[in-house]
Design a protein around this motif. Structure first.
Motif, PDB file in Angstrom:
ATOM      1  N   ASP A  94     -27.354  87.145   5.711  1.00  7.75           N
ATOM      2  CA  ASP A  94     -25.969  86.660   5.721  1.00  7.75           C
ATOM      3  C   ASP A  94     -25.159  87.298   6.841  1.00  7.75           C
ATOM      4  N   GLU A  95     -25.367  88.587   7.068  1.00  5.85           N
ATOM      5  CA  GLU A  95     -24.660  89.261   8.158  1.00  5.85           C
ATOM      6  C   GLU A  95     -25.104  88.706   9.509  1.00  5.85           C
ATOM      7  N   ARG A  96     -26.382  88.438   9.643  1.00  7.59           N
ATOM      8  CA  ARG A  96     -26.896  87.906  10.902  1.00  7.59           C
ATOM      9  C   ARG A  96     -26.367  86.490  11.143  1.00  7.59           C
ATOM     10  N   ILE A  97     -26.226  85.717  10.088  1.00  6.85           N
ATOM     11  CA  ILE A  97     -25.662  84.373  10.221  1.00  6.85           C
ATOM     12  C   ILE A  97     -24.211  84.457  10.692  1.00  6.85           C
ATOM     13  N   ALA A  98     -23.430  85.366  10.101  1.00 10.02           N
ATOM     14  CA  ALA A  98     -22.033  85.525  10.501  1.00 10.02           C
ATOM     15  C   ALA A  98     -21.934  86.000  11.956  1.00 10.02           C
ATOM     16  N   ASN A  99     -22.830  86.896  12.364  1.00  5.33           N
ATOM     17  CA  ASN A  99     -22.844  87.349  13.751  1.00  5.33           C
ATOM     18  C   ASN A  99     -23.206  86.223  14.711  1.00  5.33           C
ATOM     19  N   GLN A 100     -24.181  85.407  14.312  1.00  4.24           N
ATOM     20  CA  GLN A 100     -24.613  84.304  15.172  1.00  4.24           C
ATOM     21  C   GLN A 100     -23.496  83.281  15.315  1.00  4.24           C
ATOM     22  N   PHE A 101     -22.796  83.013  14.211  1.00  5.55           N
ATOM     23  CA  PHE A 101     -21.657  82.095  14.281  1.00  5.55           C
ATOM     24  C   PHE A 101     -20.601  82.631  15.245  1.00  5.55           C
ATOM     25  N   ALA A 102     -20.274  83.923  15.115  1.00  7.40           N
ATOM     26  CA  ALA A 102     -19.262  84.524  15.993  1.00  7.40           C
ATOM     27  C   ALA A 102     -19.671  84.392  17.457  1.00  7.40           C
ATOM     28  N   SER A 103     -20.949  84.583  17.729  1.00  6.77           N
ATOM     29  CA  SER A 103     -21.443  84.464  19.096  1.00  6.77           C
ATOM     30  C   SER A 103     -21.254  83.050  19.626  1.00  6.77           C
ATOM     31  N   TYR A 104     -21.666  82.048  18.842  1.00  6.65           N
ATOM     32  CA  TYR A 104     -21.511  80.652  19.279  1.00  6.65           C
ATOM     33  C   TYR A 104     -20.033  80.259  19.390  1.00  6.65           C
TER      34      TYR A 104
ATOM     35  N   ASN B  79     -34.218  81.713  12.212  1.00  7.02           N
ATOM     36  CA  ASN B  79     -35.071  80.938  13.114  1.00  7.02           C
ATOM     37  C   ASN B  79     -34.258  79.879  13.860  1.00  7.02           C
ATOM     38  N   SER B  80     -34.924  79.171  14.759  1.00  8.51           N
ATOM     39  CA  SER B  80     -34.241  78.190  15.608  1.00  8.51           C
ATOM     40  C   SER B  80     -33.614  77.065  14.791  1.00  8.51           C
ATOM     41  N   TRP B  81     -34.213  76.735  13.645  1.00 11.15           N
ATOM     42  CA  TRP B  81     -33.692  75.671  12.785  1.00 11.15           C
ATOM     43  C   TRP B  81     -32.315  76.057  12.236  1.00 11.15           C
ATOM     44  N   ILE B  82     -32.202  77.277  11.747  1.00 11.36           N
ATOM     45  CA  ILE B  82     -30.927  77.744  11.207  1.00 11.36           C
ATOM     46  C   ILE B  82     -29.907  77.918  12.329  1.00 11.36           C
TER      47      ILE B  82
END
Length: 282
Positions: free
Chosen positions: A145-155, A37-40
């Motif tokens: 966890d995979e989605r978090i790592a992907n989102q980090f890579a994107s940012y 979500n937007s918070w994370i």
């Protein structure tokens, strides 16, 4: 994979470079009910921006990521691996942090760059999930966890303040896919990654995003449009192997095991190093 890491570590120890100077920080996200979500995402973006700041990155990362990670004392190795995965990471208190990238030439460099940033995300956010002595990080794809790592890579690879400069161009474009393909070279990422970031920021709405992804697949299939040239990697480990060879000699088998190359390729490297050593005496 762990046997290969042990081979690499034996070279590190032989040169006396086995002291862990530093490791990337570890973060714990505050999670509210829901998926990504937007918070994370706000927390992930803040950490991506902070990481860029610590590394002194003002512009784009792109192919500099491999050297940048090594400068941050992360062990980065690029091996030709099975196509079932793009890369993995490992961590232990005694040896530090590792990122291994599948360097198969059929995989685009843009995808390898994203994989390196993705694994950095795991090292930052999921440190508690590395167990044992350098055990690889392996979780089923598609989980949070995979989605978090992907989102980090994107940012991390596509800083949103830089993306803001492109919004008007993309919104007014009459050929969005063409302009996104042109723009992806500036960021050093794949078209897929840039399309996701543009959708994530609301530059592309849902229907536009879906249409462009379908067009991309129809025109290029699984291939990366106008891919960047191959990026040389393993510079640090190559330097270490050459140094070890100069000091006490190293076998072709050892070079092959550490670099993940054939015995013939390793023999050619040794011959090249010997020619360089001979030339340095004059």
């Amino acid at each position: 994979m762990l046997e290969r890491l042990d081979e690499y570590w034996s070279v590190v120890e032989a040169l006396g470079e086995d002291r862990v100077i530093m490791v990337p920080p570890s973060y714990r996200l505050e999670r509210k009910p829901g998926a990504l979500n937007s918070w994370i995402k706000a927390q992930i973006q803040d950490i991506a921006d902070r990481t860029r700041s610590v590394l002194g990155l003002e512009g784009y990362v792109g192919q500099l990521i491999f050297q940048m990670l090594e400068d941050w004392h992360i062990h980065v190795l690029a091996w030709k691996l099975d196509h079932s995965f793009d890369g993995f990471s490992a961590y232990s208190e005694r040896r530090g942090a590792f990122i291994i990238i599948n360097d198969d030439r059929s995989i685009s460099e843009e995808r390898k760059i994203f994989s390196a940033a993705h694994e950095l995300g795991h090292l930052l956010f999921h440190r508690d999930q590395y167990r044992g002595e350098g055990v690889v990080y392996a979780k089923s794809r598609g989980n949070l966890d995979e989605r978090i790592a992907n989102q980090f890579a994107s940012y991390f690879l596509i800083p949103r303040n830089r993306l803001d400069e492109c919004k008007i161009v993309i919104k007014r474009s009459r050929n969005k896919l063409r302009d996104v393909i042109q723009l992806k070279h500036e960021f050093g990422v794949s078209v897929q990654a840039l399309l996701y970031a543009l959708h994530d920021e609301g530059v592309l709405n849902g229907p536009e995003y879906g249409y462009l992804r379908k067009e991309l697949e129809k025109r290029y299939g699984v291939q990366e449009p106008h891919p960047m040239p191959y990026v040389e990697k393993n510079r640090r480990v190559m330097r270490m192997l050459q140094q070890l060879h100069a000091e006490e000699g190293v076998s072709a088998s050892k070079v092959a095991a550490v670099l993940g190359i054939s015995h013939d390729e390793a023999a050619r490297l040794l011959a090249e190093w010997e020619r360089e050593d001979d030339g340095s005496e004059f």
